[in-house]
Motif scaffolding. Structure first.
Motif, short mmCIF file in Angstrom:
data_model
loop_
_atom_site.label_atom_id
_atom_site.label_comp_id
_atom_site.label_asym_id
_atom_site.label_seq_id
_atom_site.Cartn_x
_atom_site.Cartn_y
_atom_site.Cartn_z
N SER A 148 0.81 -1.22 0.00
CA SER A 148 0.00 0.00 0.00
C SER A 148 0.85 1.26 0.00
N LEU A 149 2.02 1.24 0.65
CA LEU A 149 2.87 2.43 0.69
C LEU A 149 3.36 2.79 -0.71
N GLY B 225 0.84 6.98 -6.79
CA GLY B 225 -0.34 7.77 -7.09
C GLY B 225 -0.17 9.23 -6.76
N ASN B 226 0.41 9.54 -5.60
CA ASN B 226 0.57 10.94 -5.21
C ASN B 226 1.64 11.65 -6.03
N VAL C 244 3.66 14.62 1.43
CA VAL C 244 4.05 13.73 2.55
C VAL C 244 2.85 13.30 3.39
N PRO C 245 2.01 14.22 3.89
CA PRO C 245 0.86 13.75 4.68
C PRO C 245 -0.13 12.93 3.86
N MET C 246 -0.25 13.21 2.56
CA MET C 246 -1.14 12.40 1.73
C MET C 246 -0.66 10.96 1.63
N ILE C 247 0.66 10.77 1.63
CA ILE C 247 1.22 9.42 1.58
C ILE C 247 1.17 8.75 2.94
N ALA C 248 1.43 9.52 4.00
CA ALA C 248 1.52 8.94 5.34
C ALA C 248 0.15 8.66 5.95
N THR C 249 -0.87 9.43 5.58
CA THR C 249 -2.19 9.27 6.19
C THR C 249 -2.86 8.00 5.69
N ASP D 126 -9.43 5.00 4.27
CA ASP D 126 -10.56 4.39 4.96
C ASP D 126 -10.40 2.87 5.04
N LYS D 127 -9.90 2.31 3.95
CA LYS D 127 -9.73 0.86 3.90
C LYS D 127 -8.43 0.56 3.16
N GLU D 128 -7.46 -0.01 3.86
CA GLU D 128 -6.18 -0.37 3.25
C GLU D 128 -6.29 -1.76 2.62
#
Length: 398
Positions: A112-113, A119-120, A182-187, A190-192
């Motif tokens: 997922s990371l 994507g970002n 960074v926060p978009m990647i780290a946050t 809803d469902k991983e």
């Protein structure tokens, strides 16, 4: 920020809810009711992104080579175009991951990371390209209205040194974009789901990401308005000069240059307009808790088609570089012609004769004013410099 379009079909987990019709099943009951595995879009997406990658890679690498190695000057427009080419290349580097994802049957094997990183980065560089096009239009407009030093080059003083404002703007743009990513990647989402990527994502828990995407949509429309106003002012100024000074040399080129000013706006609207016009509908569907699977299916597929237009911009940017920048176009064609000519003469029976005669002719042409590659805006500026008419500075037009 990432999204893909996969039709929604009832999954195995929905068997216990067979009393609920598919067309009216609320999304809030169970996200697994809406499957994200689409077999009909896999082939079109795979082919489209593959073509975008090959065409965009060749075009932007060639443009970057011209900008970096064939011109020594670093005016503001060229600085913006160099950064735009770099942003396009980073975006294009994300496309092979999407192609492999669809080849693998919409199965993501990198975690997922890595999915959020790819994507970002895609979206980050798409918006960097959008903002750079806006900065180019702003730079052209400010130089058109500026006088004296402002027309030659705007500077900003930082840490006791004067820096070109284009360098400062690009550095700030890249820095702020990385900080926002960074926060978009780290946050967490809803469902991983480590087995999926680029799929439709619900934002009922991670609402901050939906609000951030809404801010990006607003930013796009602000840049769009700035583009319209800037290029309208630029075109009207050129047309007024053409009308008021018809006897000046090269005055017949003003109308053609004005039309080229709107070419950037046309491509900008074609590639990014549909996606951002539909984006609010997509974001609202992510925040909704009662949307049916049929509706989400339609929203997601429409969003994916609009995203293809946005990705296509990375293939069209090199066209704008060489169509609107006369000096870059002429230099690139001249270099390609010289290389092809050298290859042909090295394999002909008259190699020795051509080696002694061709360079002399080329040098005599390059040492004359007519042999110097200059775009139409440079010609207009040099011609009208002694007339007192305000036009563009001697820089490339994008």
């Amino acid at each position: 920020m990432t999204a893909s379009s996969f039709p929604f079909t009832p999954s195995a987990s929905a068997s216990s809810n067979s009393s609920l019709p598919f067309s009216s099943t609320p999304f809030s009951i169970n996200q697994n009711i809406c499957s994200f595995d689409d077999t009909t879009l896999r082939l079109p997406l795979m082919v489209s992104y593959s073509l975008f990658f090959v065409i965009g890679l060749v075009g932007n690498l060639f443009a970057l080579w011209v900008f970096l190695f064939l011109h020594s000057s670093r005016n503001s427009v060229r600085v913006f175009l160099i950064n735009c080419a770099v942003a396009d290349l980073v975006l294009l580097a994300c496309l092979p991951f999407r192609v492999l994802y669809h080849i693998n049957g919409n199965k993501w094997v990198l975690g997922s990371l890595a999915c959020k990183l790819v994507g970002n980065l895609f979206y980050m560089n798409m918006y960097i390209s959008i903002l750079l096009l806006g900065l180019i239009s702003l730079d052209r407009y400010l130089r058109l209205k500026g006088k004296g030093r402002a027309r030659r080059g705007m500077m900003m003083r930082l840490r006791g040194r004067n820096w070109p404002w284009s360098w400062v703007a690009c550095a700030a743009l890249w820095g702020l974009s990385l900080i926002a990513a960074v926060p978009m990647i780290a946050t967490a989402e809803d469902k991983e789901n480590s087995g999926q990527c680029f799929q439709y994502k619900q934002r009922r828990v991670a609402k901050g990401k939906a609000y951030f995407n809404a801010m990006l949509v607003l930013l796009f429309w602000l840049v769009f308005i700035m583009l319209v106003v800037s290029y309208a002012k630029i075109a009207s100024q050129l047309l007024r000069v053409s009308r008021d000074k018809p006897d000046l040399p090269n005055s017949h080129k003003y109308q053609r240059t004005a039309k080229k000013s709107f070419f950037v706006l046309f491509l900008f609207t074609l590639c990014f307009g549909p996606y951002h016009a539909f984006r609010p509908v997509y974001i609202l569907s992510q925040l909704s808790g009662t949307a049916s699977c049929d509706y989400l299916h339609l929203v997601d597929r429409t969003n994916e088609v609009m995203l293809l237009f946005s990705a296509f911009n990375s293939c069209l940017d090199p066209v704008m570089y060489f169509l609107l920048s006369g000096s870059v176009r002429k230099t690139a064609l001249r270099v390609l012609g010289d290389r092809l000519g050298n290859w042909a003469t090295s394999n002909s029976s008259t190699t020795e004769f051509r080696r002694t005669s061709v360079p002399v002719a080329l040098n005599s042409q390059l040492n004359t004013p007519s042999g110097t590659p200059r775009n139409s805006i440079c010609v207009i500026k040099s011609t009208l410099r002694h007339t007192g008419v305000t036009v563009f500075p001697p820089t490339d037009q994008h």
